[in-house]
Write an enzyme that holds these catalytic residues in place. Structure first.
Site, short mmCIF file in Angstrom:
data_model
loop_
_atom_site.label_atom_id
_atom_site.label_comp_id
_atom_site.label_asym_id
_atom_site.label_seq_id
_atom_site.Cartn_x
_atom_site.Cartn_y
_atom_site.Cartn_z
N GLU B 93 27.98 24.57 -4.92
CA GLU B 93 29.23 24.32 -5.64
C GLU B 93 30.47 24.60 -4.80
OE1 GLU B 93 26.64 25.88 -6.89
OE2 GLU B 93 26.05 24.38 -8.37
N HIS B 163 23.79 28.46 -19.60
CA HIS B 163 24.02 27.05 -19.91
C HIS B 163 24.92 26.91 -21.12
CE1 HIS B 163 20.31 27.07 -17.55
NE2 HIS B 163 20.62 25.86 -17.17
#
Lengths: 409, 358
Positions: B93, B163
């Site tokens: 990322e 999540h």
């Protein structure tokens, strides 16, 4: 397109098993717990980077081979049971299965002690079992029950076992790499003569923090063994599509590395034994385990959109770790095929019993929502329904309105 | 640029199961525009298609976007625009966002996908220290305004710790970037196009619960919804409710329930959290005298705190009751305890009633 390239690649995954050494004696024996050493050659030679390889001749015993078989069969059964439980919605959230990779967990355990630390990613169920974790704790944790190893608060991705130096269980890819180096530093500082095995995948191998961890470990000669469990797919991305160099054992550059057939438990054992000795003397070393997962990345991934079913079944037929050990056991006359099948049936019973027991276990109390955020004594606060009173929740007090809200919502 | 349909459409909300109502189709009296019933991921997909079509120097990249992405938001893009403009990145990322900043600094539109907002933290340094300050520290010589970072955020029922997070508050604390959160498919398409075309770096959080759950009539043409303009989506007189994203569906249900008890609620969708439309909220609170903010992120340090403090400064004498925040609890986003953690309709309803009865 991608699949055609896959089929030519998949042949490299289907390395034929080397023929097992034939026993010197043809005397029929019952299931043996003999510890006389047997020597077996690993299926493939080790590939090395900046280090001399260990010998391909691995010392093992009937007892060890049988324990390998039983433990791997247990792991396999557990993962399959988890698959069914997930589909039955008894396991919620995420579930990443390890079947196919059992040899890595088993071989590693055979080479180390419970004082050596292991830290891994979210594909941790079998690693937990290898560290001495119980089936009941595992299934309980998967189903979010209080009897789980993390009290039901972690779930599939967060199995831990402190007394076995198993530091879990991490959801964020690659985050465990620098952590593992920290563990190794502590071990070195305390002169524990123990090492840390930090496991990560081929996807995580591209994370910046991995290289930071490698540099730190090498700079300070930490007893860290970095193990790349290369199952060739980072979720749905094949290794050659995400890595300029998929030779993960070489990516440590100045850190030596060894590439190991991760489907051969004995090769894994040999490599881990070698790596531990190396790390204690010299500092970090990378082990790349060439392994394979039969399931998709997680239960929401069928696992067949980015690889062919032929590839999966091919690996299963030619390289399955349990079958490999089964063949060794039979050819060495340690046990008969029927005896092994009976063992598998027993394992299945054990798993079913653990599942049944776990299903009966209670879910955590609502007050557990607030425990262990900080050390005892600090808690969370929220306004009660009347908004005039601020309710503080210390570690034991329950906010009564919360439980009624839960049933109403 | 402004959505013409917004003013004329009635939105019917049908309570669905548990959290997250299904937003049923809007009726539009602007018959000339063709609309299509789309869910959130399809609306976002459409926006991306249009963005790439209208600017040849725009790119979409991130983990697994090539085949369509884990939520299908990028379906068809690689096939249509080619692998040189729509491509997968490795799992890194920090590298992905840094790379996007560089690409944007060369005058391109870089649309970065972070697979889950929970994974955005390795890129936090790049966003805060590089993207947000580029124009400022170079004296306007350089900028990365073409950067848009998209990430699915929020609870989904079973997402657990990694999540389900709502990290918007971290980013709202960074002058130099914009933070945008749509509540529905039609909003998402317009807001995403505005974000991509906005000359500032934008972090765009998409409520993942609504990817399939929310269905709405979305105009097929290229349209943009202005940033930093909040919308009063329900008018009322007794209390102002402010929220964004998926939480609005829950708040809307609470408003319906409150109405049955004679409380008239005004509901505002903030849409852009940074910079946020203070004037609209201020005007509403000056009318109602009461404010309730609700978000999934934990209450302490959540963006509700900023709204509360600002409104207090501007509307102190008009307030009839303390500002109420109905938010996630101050715990890590839990696994099995999600129903307790969430700011549910009943928690909001309780707060509405006690604020009104203060």
């Amino acid at each position: 397109m991608a699949l055609s390239r896959l089929s030519s690649r998949s042949t490299t995954l289907l390395q034929p098993l080397a023929t097992a050494a034939f026993p010197t004696s043809l005397r029929r024996r019952h299931i043996s717990t003999d510890t006389t050493p047997i020597t077996v050659e690993t299926s493939l030679p080790f590939t090395t980077h900046l280090v001399e390889p260990p010998s391909r001749a691995v010392e093992t015993s009937s007892e060890e081979l049988l324990s390998f078989f039983r433990d791997m069969a247990l792991m396999r059964r557990m993962e399959i049971a988890a698959d069914s439980l997930y589909k039955a919605k008894l396991i919620r959230g995420f579930c990443h299965l390890y079947d196919g990779q059992e040899a890595v967990a088993i071989g590693m355990e055979a080479a180390i002690t419970r004082r050596d630390a292991i830290i891994t990613s979210y594909r941790d169920h079998c690693t937990f079992l290898g560290r001495g974790g119980g089936l009941f704790e595992a299934f309980s944790e998967l189903m979010g029950r209080t009897t789980g190893c993390s009290k039901g608060k972690g779930g599939s991705m967060h199995f831990y076992k402190k007394d076995a130096s198993f530091y879990g269980g991490h959801g964020i890819v690659g985050a465990q790499a620098p952590l593992g180096c920290g563990l190794a530093f502590a071990q070195k500082y305390s002169k524990e003569e123990a090492v840390t095995f930090t496991l990560y995948g081929d996807g995580a191998a591209n994370q910046g923090q991995l290289f930071e961890a490698l540099n730190i470990a090498a700079l300070w000669d930490l007893p860290a063994v970095l193990v790349c469990e290369n199952n060739h797919y980072g979720m749905g991305t094949a290794e050659w599509r995400s890595a300029k160099s998929p030779a993960y054992f070489k990516r440590g550059d100045y850190v030596p590395g060894l590439k190991v057939d991760g489907m051969d438990a004995l090769a894994v054992k040999q490599a881990c034994k070698f790596a531990k000795e190396y790390a204690l003397k010299n500092g970090p070393i990378i082990l790349e385990m060439d392994t394979y997962r039969y399931h998709g990345h997680s239960m929401s991934d069928p696992g067949s959109t980015y690889r062919t079913r032929d590839e999966i079944s091919g690996v299963r037929q030619v390289r399955d770790p349990i079958d490999r050990v089964r063949k060794l056991i039979i050819s060495h006359d340690i046990a008969t095929e029927k005896e092994l099948k009976d063992m598998e049936k027993e394992v299945r019973k054990d798993v079913d019993a653990a599942v049944a027991q776990a299903k009966e276990s209670p879910i955590p109390k609502p007050s557990e929502l607030f425990t262990n955020i900080y050390v005892k004594g600090f808690g969370s606060e929220s306004f009660g329904a009347d908004r005039k009173e601020l309710r503080k929740c210390r570690h034991t007090k329950i906010i009564s309105s919360l439980s009624t809200e839960q049933t109403q919502a | 640029m402004a959505s013409l349909l917004g003013r004329f459409c009635r939105k019917l909300v049908v309570p669905g199961s548990a959290h997250g109502a299904r937003m049923v189709s809007t009726t539009s009296s602007c018959g000339s525009e063709t609309v299509k019933s789309l869910n959130l991921y399809s609306a976002i997909n459409q926006a991306l298609h249009i963005a790439l079509e209208t600017d040849p120097r725009s790119y979409v990249f991130g983990e697994d976007v090539g085949f369509g992405g884990v939520f299908r938001c990028t379906t068809g893009l690689a096939e249509r625009f080619g692998k040189n403009r729509v491509f997968n990145t490795p799992l890194c990322e920090q590298g992905i966002v840094g790379f996007g900043i560089g690409l944007a600094a060369m005058g391109n539109r870089a649309v970065v996908e972070i697979q889950f907002a929970d994974y955005i933290y390795p890129a936090f340094d790049q966003i805060v220290n590089e993207a947000a300050k580029f124009r400022y520290r170079s004296g306007n010589q350089f900028n990365c305004g073409g950067l848009t970072i998209r990430a699915p955020y929020g609870a989904v029922g079973h997402g657990g710790h990694y999540h389900s997070q709502s990290p918007e508050a971290f980013f709202c604390h960074v002058p130099g970037i914009k933070v945008v959160i749509p509540r529905s498919p039609r909003e998402a398409k317009g807001l995403l196009l505005s974000s991509i075309r906005d000359p500032n770096p934008v972090v765009f959080f998409e409520p993942k619960w609504l990817y399939r759950q929310a269905v709405e009539e979305v105009p097929e043409h290229d349209y943009m919804i202005p940033l930093s303009e909040a919308e009063v989506i329900r008018e009322g007189n007794d209390i102002t409710l402010v929220g964004w994203g998926a939480q609005l569906t829950v708040m809307e249900q609470a408003c319906l329930d409150a109405e049955k008890e004679g409380i008239s609620c005004e509901l505002i969708d903030l849409k852009t959290l940074l910079p946020w439309d203070k004037e609209t909220v201020e005007a509403s609170v000056k009318k109602t005298g009461r404010l309730l903010i609700s978000h999934e992120a934990p209450v302490t340090g959540g963006f509700g705190a900023e709204i509360s403090a600002t409104i207090l400064e501007r509307c102190f004498l008009k307030l009839e009751a303390p500002v109420s925040r109905v938010c996630g609890l101050d715990t890590p986003f839990p696994l099995v305890f999600e129903p307790f953690y969430m700011p549910t309709k009943n928690k909001i309803l309780d707060a509405i009633k006690s604020t009104v009865n203060y």
